[in-house]
Write a protein that holds these residues in place. Structure first.
Motif, short mmCIF file in Angstrom:
data_model
loop_
_atom_site.label_atom_id
_atom_site.label_comp_id
_atom_site.label_asym_id
_atom_site.label_seq_id
_atom_site.Cartn_x
_atom_site.Cartn_y
_atom_site.Cartn_z
N THR A 87 112.18 14.89 61.79
CA THR A 87 112.58 14.96 60.38
C THR A 87 112.53 13.59 59.70
O THR A 87 112.04 13.46 58.58
CB THR A 87 113.99 15.56 60.27
N GLU A 88 113.02 12.56 60.40
CA GLU A 88 113.08 11.22 59.80
C GLU A 88 111.67 10.70 59.50
O GLU A 88 111.43 10.09 58.46
CB GLU A 88 113.80 10.23 60.74
N GLN A 91 110.18 12.55 56.55
CA GLN A 91 110.75 12.07 55.29
C GLN A 91 110.22 10.70 54.92
O GLN A 91 109.95 10.41 53.75
CB GLN A 91 112.28 12.06 55.37
N LEU A 95 108.24 9.74 51.53
CA LEU A 95 108.76 8.65 50.69
C LEU A 95 107.70 7.58 50.43
O LEU A 95 107.53 7.11 49.31
CB LEU A 95 109.96 7.99 51.36
N GLN A 124 116.83 17.49 51.41
CA GLN A 124 117.66 16.34 51.79
C GLN A 124 117.18 15.07 51.09
O GLN A 124 117.97 14.26 50.61
CB GLN A 124 117.59 16.09 53.30
N LEU A 125 115.86 14.91 51.04
CA LEU A 125 115.29 13.72 50.39
C LEU A 125 115.61 13.69 48.90
O LEU A 125 115.90 12.64 48.34
CB LEU A 125 113.76 13.72 50.53
N GLU A 127 118.16 14.91 47.52
CA GLU A 127 119.56 14.53 47.37
C GLU A 127 119.76 13.04 47.62
O GLU A 127 120.44 12.35 46.85
CB GLU A 127 120.42 15.36 48.33
N SER A 128 119.14 12.53 48.68
CA SER A 128 119.39 11.12 49.03
C SER A 128 118.75 10.15 48.03
O SER A 128 119.20 9.03 47.87
CB SER A 128 118.91 10.82 50.45
N THR A 129 117.67 10.59 47.36
CA THR A 129 116.99 9.69 46.41
C THR A 129 117.48 9.89 44.98
O THR A 129 117.17 9.08 44.11
CB THR A 129 115.47 9.92 46.40
N GLY A 130 118.17 11.00 44.74
CA GLY A 130 118.56 11.32 43.37
C GLY A 130 117.37 11.66 42.49
O GLY A 130 117.45 11.61 41.27
#
Ligand SMILES: [Zn+2]
Length: 254
Positions: A87-88, A91, A95, A124-125, A127-130
């Motif tokens: 997953t990492e 992502q 990115l 998830q991305l 959310e984490s990046t806005g």
């Protein structure tokens, strides 16, 4: 509206497109993974290509980036040929893809997942990046339930129940590949796999025990009633869903 493919043109042509105001990019994130004994490993990448090719002209002057051929496919690893990213890593690839586009001047980057395992990591991305990466708007599509519901509706309209259209390599995906690349489908090997209802409990079994725990041939659904004309209808309906989501995002932007 012509489709401008980033990987088919020169950097000079890309410079010209950006200068002319093409500042929105779209790309798909697929997978290279088993799709039963009858479909090619690149089925989900092929679906991604098909979707962005249909979607782009409906969004205006966008640039289509190359489909990412790898996704999160750990649950298919029992089948030879499957390639997975953790997953990492997945992502990080998304990115850096978006960041690269942003650094060239793209202002909005739309991402279309064409493999079920990619929706969650994209959410998830987001959310984490806005929703902002490298100064660009980052807009992934993340509603897997709506995506699946469209496939089920198109199947049902043709008398194909969800257990047959299937969640993986069943009638729906087989029809789609028949519509796009019939030369890559071996219908003589098309089979029925797991034919129960795909619910939360089944999803849990797949993500813990792998697809093989549920279906020895890798199929969830029944590939045998697949049909190219229906495959084209699945693609049109999915494109409608995606255009309905992305068009308002782009409203007011060239
Ligand atoms: Zn698939």
């Amino acid at each position: 509206m012509s489709v401008l493919r980033l990987s088919d043109v020169s950097w000079a042509a890309m410079r010209a497109a950006l200068d002319a105001g093409r500042r929105t990019a779209v790309f798909a994130v697929g997978s290279t993974e088993q799709h039963g004994p009858h479909l090619p490993l690149r089925t989900d990448a092929l679906l991604g290509d098909a979707l962005v090719t249909r979607l782009a002209p409906r969004l205006g002057e966008v640039v289509v980036g190359p489909t990412v051929p790898f996704g999160v496919a750990t649950h298919h690893m029992a089948f030879p040929g499957t390639i997975t990213l953790d997953t990492e890593t997945f992502q990080a690839v998304v990115l850096q893809y978006v960041r690269s586009l942003a650094s060239h001047g793209f202002e909005t980057v739309l991402v279309v997942p064409s493999h079920g395992g990619n929706f969650g990591p994209l959410a998830q991305l987001l959310e984490s990046t806005g929703g902002e990466v490298g100064g660009a708007r980052f807009v992934p599509y993340t509603d897997l339930a709506a995506f699946v519901a469209v496939l089920e509706r198109v199947g049902r309209d043709d008398g194909i129940p969800p257990e047959v259209s299937g969640s993986h390599a069943g009638e729906a995906e087989t029809s789609i590949v028949l519509a796009e690349r019939p030369d890559l489908v071996d219908m003589s090997a098309a089979v029925r796999g797991f034919d129960g209802v795909f619910d939360d409990e089944v999803a849990q079994r797949i993500f813990t025990g792998g697809t093989a725990a549920l279906s020895a041939n890798g199929v969830l659904g029944d590939a045998r009633p697949a049909d190219a004309a229906r495959g084209a209808r699945y693609l049109e309906a999915l494109t409608d869903l995606l255009a309905g989501f992305f068009a308002p995002v782009l409203e007011g932007r060239p």
